[in-house]
Design an enzyme around this catalytic site. Sequence first.
Site, short mmCIF file in Angstrom:
data_model
loop_
_atom_site.label_atom_id
_atom_site.label_comp_id
_atom_site.label_asym_id
_atom_site.label_seq_id
_atom_site.Cartn_x
_atom_site.Cartn_y
_atom_site.Cartn_z
N TYR A 193 4.49 -14.68 -13.38
CA TYR A 193 3.44 -13.74 -12.94
C TYR A 193 2.06 -14.30 -13.28
O TYR A 193 1.16 -14.34 -12.42
CB TYR A 193 3.68 -12.41 -13.65
CG TYR A 193 2.73 -11.28 -13.29
CD1 TYR A 193 2.80 -10.67 -12.04
CD2 TYR A 193 1.79 -10.81 -14.21
CE1 TYR A 193 1.95 -9.62 -11.71
CE2 TYR A 193 0.95 -9.75 -13.90
CZ TYR A 193 1.03 -9.16 -12.64
OH TYR A 193 0.19 -8.11 -12.32
N ALA A 194 1.88 -14.76 -14.52
CA ALA A 194 0.58 -15.29 -14.94
C ALA A 194 0.20 -16.50 -14.09
O ALA A 194 -0.96 -16.66 -13.70
CB ALA A 194 0.63 -15.67 -16.42
N ALA B 73 0.81 -1.23 0.00
CA ALA B 73 0.00 0.00 0.00
C ALA B 73 0.84 1.27 0.00
O ALA B 73 0.31 2.36 0.18
CB ALA B 73 -0.95 -0.01 1.19
N LYS C 212 -0.80 -15.38 -10.56
CA LYS C 212 -2.11 -14.70 -10.56
C LYS C 212 -3.23 -15.71 -10.78
O LYS C 212 -4.31 -15.58 -10.18
CB LYS C 212 -2.13 -13.59 -11.62
CG LYS C 212 -1.16 -12.45 -11.32
CD LYS C 212 -1.47 -11.76 -10.01
CE LYS C 212 -0.66 -10.49 -9.80
NZ LYS C 212 -0.98 -9.84 -8.52
N ASP D 79 7.59 -7.91 4.49
CA ASP D 79 7.68 -8.57 3.19
C ASP D 79 6.64 -9.69 3.26
O ASP D 79 6.75 -10.60 4.09
CB ASP D 79 9.09 -9.14 3.01
CG ASP D 79 9.24 -9.93 1.71
OD1 ASP D 79 8.23 -10.39 1.16
OD2 ASP D 79 10.39 -10.11 1.27
#
Length: 255
Positions: free
Chosen positions: A156-157, A16, A160, A65
């Site tokens: 990444y894909a 954030a 996700k 982290d």
Amino acid sequence: MTPHTPRRRSAIVTGAARGIGAAVARRLAQDGLPVGVVDVREVDCAATVEAIRAAGARALAVEADVAHEAAVADAVARVAAELGPPTVLVNNAGIARAASLVDTTTEEWDRVLAVDLRGAFLAARATAPHMLDAGWGRIVTVSSVSAHGDPGRVSYASAKAGLHGLAYTLALELGPHGVTSNAIAPGFIATAMTAATARRLGRDVAEHERLAAAAIPVRRIGRPEDVAHAAAFLASAEAGFVNGQVLHVAGGPVG
Ligand code: NAP
């Protein structure tokens, strides 16, 4: 009738310090939630925390982290002690690495999966007991349109897509206890992440954004606030009958 929400409650938003996570944190604060602003370095959380406090709401900078189990547990405990039990969790922290299957090193794969997928699991597992105690909770997990396949970003894909499995499963496990779990899959949202992609492709950021907008049905790129509006709805009492969904915030249909 306004649906019930617990009296003492807070939200945790990971990643954030900037970008989408910062917009989500500001928006949840606007909606009346004290917000734990979690990011890798506490000092980087200052701008988000100050913006929330300047608007008259409560916020706490928490360094963690999300890939580290003990750090996540400590962060959740700190938010619970200082702001109230976290009954909203937005799993937003994420990193991307650009590499095809054959060029992805095992270390890169492990790090992306650790931050993007393990991080969401750790944060959900550490936060869920507070939600179960309250008999109310909202878990919102930021995935990506990349979950449907993204040549050149295999780690990444995959991470996700894994988040969709996590979101569906938590919806089934926690739903009976008043806790919903949904994912938001953003398309192109202008942040440091998309600027980094522009640089990698050797493109000027404005040109990169113009090309992206031309390919999006609503003919514009997304802003962090577009995701924040969706997250605020999924985190609200009114969204109690929305559970186990993936909401694409991408300016057009996906998948
Ligand atoms: P961003 O601008 O890079 O911000 C991500 C934030 O997460 C940064 O503050 C980053 O800190 C933090 N972070 C990174 N690793 C972390 C870790 N291990 N623990 C805690 N915090 C960590 O990215 P963004 O574009 O806002 O993306 C936010 C989320 O949306 C990500 O999950 C991303 O995959 C997803 N998303 C973005 C887009 C897009 O177009 N922007 C599209 C689809 C999905 P540092 O700056 O120190 O690394």
